[in-house]
Scaffold this active site. Structure first.
Site, PDB file in Angstrom:
ATOM      1  CG  ASN A  90      -1.636   1.268   1.454  1.00 54.41           C
ATOM      2  OD1 ASN A  90      -2.532   1.609   0.702  1.00 54.41           O
ATOM      3  ND2 ASN A  90      -1.242   2.009   2.488  1.00 54.41           N
ATOM      4  CE1 TYR A 158      -0.661   8.495  -6.486  1.00 54.34           C
ATOM      5  CE2 TYR A 158      -2.449   9.521  -7.702  1.00 54.34           C
ATOM      6  CZ  TYR A 158      -2.019   8.722  -6.667  1.00 54.34           C
ATOM      7  OH  TYR A 158      -2.927   8.131  -5.820  1.00 54.34           O
ATOM      8  CE  LYS A 162      -0.049   4.714  -6.133  1.00 53.91           C
ATOM      9  NZ  LYS A 162       0.045   3.676  -5.078  1.00 53.91           N
ATOM     10  CB  THR A 193      -5.223   9.685   3.307  1.00 57.31           C
ATOM     11  OG1 THR A 193      -4.868  10.238   2.018  1.00 57.31           O
ATOM     12  CG2 THR A 193      -6.179   8.516   3.118  1.00 57.31           C
TER      13      THR A 193
END
Length: 255
Positions: A90, A158, A162, A193
């Protein structure tokens, strides 16, 4: 019986956000959890909380980009709790949020190292351990809808890193299927988050992101952890090679 009764599960990026929520949930569901992240103090406190609630947990701090750490984390899991049954890879970073011509090569490389190379290194050392544990083991990797169905400007590193995780998952699922090891990607939508708040430092910005979702809100980390629980548990015994969207409908909103 609890969903992860008598299972040992390794979690990276466990010191905050989705990883922390997963650690608490998996432990509550009977797992012996092995927690990895850079911040040892946060991991130590989290392990103490799990143990105080009657759960089994251990931690090892380190940098997921380092091959020696990936190997040591698996060794620590087996030395502490025996066979490793599942891993939730993760750990991740946002990377530079800039127009692509302005992105420094060092920042590009850092995003790929944390988000993609670390996923490879985790798999490299987790797979032999999962095979030693026997059929029915599970590997889960956190990707994102940004790397799958919904492009956003100024997220090249990013999104690319991913998206690479999804390719890694599909290859590993085909490779490991005959051995009974399942491999899946989890694709969260916007989640409240520390990483999301780094990207959107005020409530107005967070609200704008929330409105991109069909549900018109952000996820809580516990909601994403619940989906991860499904993927690591025997409940998903016929699920492999998937990119499971848990995105509040943001992908369909953006078309």
């Amino acid at each position: 019986m609890k969903a992860l009764h008598d299972k040992t599960v390794l979690i990276t990026g466990a010191s905050s956000g989705i990883g922390r929520a997963a650690a608490l949930l998996f432990a509550a569901e009977g797992a012996r959890v092995v927690l990895g992240a850079r911040r040892g103090a946060e991991l130590e406190a989290l392990v103490a909380r799990i143990q105080a609630a009657g759960g089994a947990a251990t931690w090892l701090a380190g940098d997921v980009r380092e091959e020696a750490y990936a190997q040591a984390l698996v060794r620590h899991a087996e030395d502490t709790f025996g066979p490793l049954h599942a891993a939730f890879n993760n750990a991740g970073v946002l990377g530079p949020l800039q127009p692509t011509p302005e992105v420094a090569l060092a920042d590009w490389r850092h995003a790929l190292e944390v988000n993609l190379t670390a996923a490879f290194l985790g798999a490299k050392y987790q797979i032999p351990a999962l095979l030693r544990a026997g059929s029915g083991s599970s590997l889960v990797f956190t990707s994102t809808f940004v790397g799958h169905t919904a492009g956003f400007p100024c997220t090249a590193a990013y999104a690319a890193s991913k998206a690479g995780v999804i390719g890694l998952v599909q290859s590993l699922a085909a490779e490991l299927g005959p051995s009974g090891v399942r491999v899946n990607a989890l694709l969260p939508g916007g989640t409240d988050t520390p990483m999301a708040r780094e990207m959107n430092p005020d409530e107005a910005a967070l609200g704008a992101v929330a409105r991109l979702h069909a549900l018109r809100r952000l996820a809580q980390p516990e909601e994403i952890a619940a989906a991860a629980l499904f993927l690591v548990s025997p409940a998903s015994s016929f699920v492999t090679g998937t990119a499971m969207r848990v995105d509040g409908g943001v992908s369909i909103q953006r078309g």
